[in-house]
Write an enzyme that holds these catalytic residues in place. Structure first.
Site, PDB file in Angstrom:
ATOM      1  N   ASN A 209       0.787  -1.173  -0.036  1.00 50.45           N
ATOM      2  CA  ASN A 209       0.132   0.049  -0.076  1.00 50.45           C
ATOM      3  C   ASN A 209       0.927   1.158  -0.176  1.00 50.45           C
ATOM      4  O   ASN A 209       1.982   1.117   0.502  1.00 50.45           O
ATOM      5  CB  ASN A 209      -0.950   0.021   1.337  1.00 50.45           C
ATOM      6  CG  ASN A 209      -1.674   1.219   1.393  1.00 50.45           C
ATOM      7  OD1 ASN A 209      -2.380   1.550   0.313  1.00 50.45           O
ATOM      8  ND2 ASN A 209      -1.890   2.005   2.406  1.00 50.45           N
TER       9      ASN A 209
ATOM     10  N   HIS B   6       0.960   5.172   1.569  1.00 45.44           N
ATOM     11  CA  HIS B   6      -0.039   6.208   2.285  1.00 45.44           C
ATOM     12  C   HIS B   6       0.843   7.522   2.290  1.00 45.44           C
ATOM     13  O   HIS B   6       2.077   7.564   2.569  1.00 45.44           O
ATOM     14  CB  HIS B   6      -0.048   5.197   3.684  1.00 45.44           C
ATOM     15  CG  HIS B   6      -0.919   6.177   4.758  1.00 45.44           C
ATOM     16  ND1 HIS B   6      -2.058   6.187   4.668  1.00 45.44           N
ATOM     17  CD2 HIS B   6      -0.195   7.213   5.826  1.00 45.44           C
ATOM     18  CE1 HIS B   6      -2.512   7.136   5.738  1.00 45.44           C
ATOM     19  NE2 HIS B   6      -1.280   7.488   6.492  1.00 45.44           N
TER      20      HIS B   6
ATOM     21  N   GLY C 100      -3.627  -4.475  10.527  1.00 45.16           N
ATOM     22  CA  GLY C 100      -3.802  -3.212  11.173  1.00 45.16           C
ATOM     23  C   GLY C 100      -4.058  -2.052  10.056  1.00 45.16           C
ATOM     24  O   GLY C 100      -3.957  -2.419   8.890  1.00 45.16           O
TER      25      GLY C 100
END
Ligand code: GRF
Length: 206
Positions: free
Chosen positions: A111, A113, A147
């Site tokens: 990912n 971010h 998470g």
């Protein structure tokens, strides 16, 4: 297709500028990958259009047509598995993935971010950075765990925060770096240049 060409899936929900950067890196900067699938949970995501414009299979999977999160994630797993991809890249995908999904693709989901994690996980990281008064922020590419924005960090870029910044200005400055960083991290993953030890990701020495 050359022997060094890998397959990736890109999961999106929105405008898709990171998807665009990945497609550009494949087309113009020798990123040895084919995008086998772009998958969106939002029907009107502009990222789907970008994929179609490049002749890439673009699928909208409607959360409303599934009885729950697990059923939805299972449908994603089945679709992605049917493409035999080497890597799954989240690029503005605005859904939390279930443990089932994450465990279906161990060390294969990454990912991007827009903050220097572990600072400012979750929503509106640029706003969080401005409110906190940090002088530097940036972006992070990380492996995805269960998470929120908490997985092992692969690469980061640092971006200055100016007194005159608002959320839009800072987001734009960070986004420019995202578009450079994400293809770099994808290359490292695909070429198997990373070693994962606990929370730590190290680049293999040659
Ligand atoms: C990016 O800022 C990315 O870091 C975050 O969501 C945004 C997606 O932008 N996860 P885009 O759809 O790639 O333009």
């Amino acid at each position: 297709m050359g022997s060094q060409e890998f397959k990736i899936a890109v999961l999106v929900s929105g405008r898709g500028t990171n998807l665009q950067a990945i497609m550009d890196a494949i087309e113009h900067a020798g990123l040895p990958a084919t995008i086998a699938l772009v998958l969106s949970n939002k029907k009107d995501a502009y990222a789907l259009k970008r994929a179609e414009n490049h002749g890439i299979e673009a699928v909208f999977l409607d959360p409303k047509s599934f009885s729950g999160k697990l059923e939805y994630d299972q449908a994603m797993i089945d679709l992605i598995k049917s493409k035999s991809v080497d890597l799954i890249c989240l690029a503005g995908f605005m859904r939390i993935l279930s443990g089932e999904f994450i465990h279906a693709f161990p060390e294969k989901i990454i990912n991007i971010h827009p903050s220097l994690l572990p600072a400012f996980p979750g929503l509106h990281p640029q706003k969080q950075a401005l409110e906190c008064g940090v002088k530097f922020s940036g972006c992070t590419v990380h492996f995805v765990d269960e998470g929120v924005d908490s997985g092992p960090i692969i690469l980061q870029s640092v971006v200055p925060v100016y007194d005159s910044d608002d959320e839009e200005k800072l987001s734009g400055r960070i986004l420019e770096q995202e578009h450079i960083l994400y293809p770099k991290a994808i290359r490292l993953c695909l070429l198997n240049q990373l070693t994962l030890s606990g929370k730590k990701v190290m680049q293999k020495k040659h």
